[in-house]
Design an enzyme around this catalytic site. Sequence first.
Site, short mmCIF file in Angstrom:
data_model
loop_
_atom_site.label_atom_id
_atom_site.label_comp_id
_atom_site.label_asym_id
_atom_site.label_seq_id
_atom_site.Cartn_x
_atom_site.Cartn_y
_atom_site.Cartn_z
N LYS A 1 1.32 12.07 -8.35
CA LYS A 1 2.71 11.74 -8.64
C LYS A 1 3.06 12.19 -10.05
O LYS A 1 2.27 12.02 -10.98
CB LYS A 1 2.87 10.22 -8.51
CG LYS A 1 4.31 9.70 -8.55
CD LYS A 1 4.32 8.18 -8.35
CE LYS A 1 5.70 7.60 -8.31
NZ LYS A 1 5.68 6.12 -8.12
N SER B 1 8.92 4.85 -4.61
CA SER B 1 9.17 6.04 -5.40
C SER B 1 8.12 7.13 -5.25
O SER B 1 8.38 8.27 -5.63
CB SER B 1 9.29 5.66 -6.88
OG SER B 1 8.06 5.14 -7.35
N SER C 1 6.05 0.91 -4.50
CA SER C 1 6.24 2.37 -4.54
C SER C 1 5.11 3.20 -3.95
O SER C 1 5.26 4.41 -3.79
CB SER C 1 6.49 2.83 -5.98
OG SER C 1 7.82 2.55 -6.34
#
Lengths: 476, 507
Positions: free
Chosen positions: B99, B174, B198
Amino acid sequence: MNYEVVIGLEIHVELATKSKIFCGCTTKFGGEINTHCCPICTSMPGTLPVMNERVVEFAAKAGLAMNCEIANFSKMDRKNYFYPDLPKAYQISQFDLPICKGGYVDIEIEGKTKRIGITRIHMEEDAGKLLHDQWEKGSLVDYNRCGVPLIEIVSEPDMRSPEEARAYAEKVRLILQYTGVSDCKMQEGSLRADVNLSLRPIGQKKFGTRTEMKNLNSFRAILRAAESEIQRQSRVLDEGGVITQETRRWDDDEGKSYAMRNKEEAHDYRYFPEPDLVPIELTDETINKYRESLPELSHERVKRYIHKLGIPEYDASLITASVKTADFFDDTVNSGADPKTASNWIMGNLMRLMKEVNTEDIPFGGEMLHELIGLIEKGAISNNIAKTVFAEMFRTGKTPLEIVKEKGLEVVSDAGELGQIVDKIISANSKSVEDYLGGKQKAIGFLMGQVMKETKGKANPPMVNKLLRDKLELLK
Amino acid sequence: MRRIKKRVLLESQKLLSKVNFLNIGKLTIKEAADALQNKEISVIELTEKFFDRIDNIDDKINAYVSICRKQALADAAEAQALINEGGGGIMTGIPMAVKDNICTETIETTCASKMLGNFKPPYTATAIEKLRNDGAVLLGKANLDEFAMGSSTENSYIKNTRNPWDVNRVPGGSSGGSAAAVASGQALFALGSDTGGSIRQPAAFCGIVGLKPTYGTVSRYGLVAFASSLDQIGPLTKTVEDSAIVLNSISGKDPKDATSIDSGIADYTEGIKRGVKGMKIGIPRQYLSGEIAVGVRNKIEAAIDSYEKMGAVCEETSLDLADYAIAAYYIISSAEASSNLARYDGVKYGFRSSNYKNLLDLYKNTRSEGFGAEVKRRIMLGTYVLSSGYYDAYYKKALQIRTLIKNEFDGLFKKYNCILGPTTPTTAYKIGEKTDNPLEMYLGDVFTVSVNIAGIPAISIPCGNDESGLPVGMQLIGSAFSEKTLFQAAYAYEREHPFAIAPEVQA
Ligand SMILES: [Zn+2]
């Protein structure tokens, strides 16, 4: 009207740890711009602070030396505000659970002891510095100071005159120096004070409205800023005005202060617990360990000097006024010097030299002074020459023997060499010789002086005296 | 003797063909590691295969925001050399996605924000450092909601990531890029970060396994902070066992993160196959009532039946404070975010507005132009709840609720080995469906946020698909440091119901 002044001080002190509070960077003063910093102290995204345990230890020791209660549980908080010298846009500080609470410091004022309360001592980080380069448009930031550990010592509003404020600040500095937690170097800004001051009619219990004078970095500035603020506030009150609660900036060059911001404009720092750090838990055992490792403080040393070393109280208090001179004195005596002789040298020669170049540092150890005193006692150099040697030691850090050898300062005790000089002086000063022969004993003093002058002070005085008398006797 | 050799050869040829000709989307870390160690495929070949796949399909998925081909191939060569010497471990040569809010030295770390569009950190996050030390190969950085704020990856400044099951739907967020990359076979696993769900929510939406470890298990050093007391890095994988394998690599006390903890667990895969016989599982009634889609409820109920069949004891229970979790979460996370994101002021790095005359302008315009709407919303909310006069009513209250929620979980874990429920109230929704209503999007986090508030671990695993064919996620929640129990329970379910893989994305 006559007012009573009420003063409280917030003193910010830089701790003497080798590395910064949350990273491994050096705390050394100076250095090329932005070389004493790393991703952590410049707060790059993703970096995290880790508490330097020495900072906790030093803060706790400062508290213990000022008779504070040390918290078993304290925590760090974020104080949020924007400024380019603060790269996280928050300062990691302590809000509601400081490491030390409720202590006191005793000051001497007009021959009496007065106790000043300490509200709290907390730990925090220093910010960077804005540089205004004359060739660049705009400002630059130097992050070298960013993350240097500080403690803030908050006093009770217990002081009643600018002199008391000054005496308190000086005492705090002395205690911190003795405790070894800070150098308190004023020139490097490692001790700064904010003065909170208010006036009230004599006899009134309720405090008046106070103002805060920020960032005073000398004892003189504390004194002058307080005096000036008393005058300003009395003038306002005398004219029937009211004091605005505000922060003021002291301009030491102009000797005037200026309003910075009032209560309404005050920052809302939005303090909240620092989630990147765990709470600081100190067991009673650790706190006791810190207490036991506290070095001997100034008042304890005064006692020891008087009672164990037998030097006068005056000497003891003068020498302990700085931890540097006190340590130097201890070193000198521990190497074998007579305490009173050592204290005379320190109070006379050493302190004068330190004052001349405005330094707190002594470039050599006490054993060097002991060596110098030894040379005098052996008769290898005269007292006067010794003063010259001492000044040279202070300037160069060389040993007394090195200096004596290099400069050829050893006492001349060679009878033949001195005899020739004495003969020269006798033949060149017939008037004094006549006086002496005529019964004026004093005249020999002048002749002695001439011999010493000729030898640049290196002649062995008892020997010169004997040679003179013997040679003059022959002229009778 | 000869026959045995021949059989081994045949077996390895079979594996080889599996690696080479079958869908690498199905490949797990475990299988890939075996193939690499047995030299059925080289690390470079494997890495190239993933880059080929990325080249072929990522313009449909948009999982990656940057690719580090050169570095990856260099790392792959190094990993292969290690294998050739007979060294290396299970992670050696395993291609991964990370990420883009986890820092990588010399590689842009954007947080999918205009604010950090050009930011190259001078250091690497501890979790990535550990994976690279174990030989994993970083393929690229995955898309996310700006600064990890969001639940659909639609708040990315860079691009919208699409759900591999239906490219018209969101992948969740996310960590949407990480989840989509793994689900579409563009990485063997990915790292995400989970502040309020997330990792778990995109894992649920994309039909993969997502773990939010106990707070402190994985170092946060190098994870760009959103809400420091809630953030935790964790793995997104295709299987439960892979999740445990990655956790082995990334967990541990880190001297650079004061909040990291040594869990004392040496191997998270140990005992993973023990089954759930006699395990007590609590089902909070709040997790199966209210606004929850029928398709999700049906699958969770079926999963509960399945657990009972496997010998677990499932019991209805109650999480009374569940209703307060969302409010407490948005107050605490926004408060911390408002402070954590204050450093993006245009002074030191990242974006700076070109439109300023003085310092105040510089701050205001940089932050107005550099942050997206959702980030600004949270900063404003967070600043508000910390302001004097409001602090007690909001922030302090939220902290009190946090303590109560922790206590309530502690009470439940005295009775149950773990807690089961849906990860999300719905399956993946359409892109653009909820962007106009932030509050509705916040409510999608209802089952995940309390786990972060309590600092405990939770895993989301696939438990079938709803009537539209979209994956449903089941969440198992455990007490602090009970990851092994969660893996054990999740593995048992996975063994009975092998997870489906996202349908092939048409290149
Ligand atoms: Zn540093």
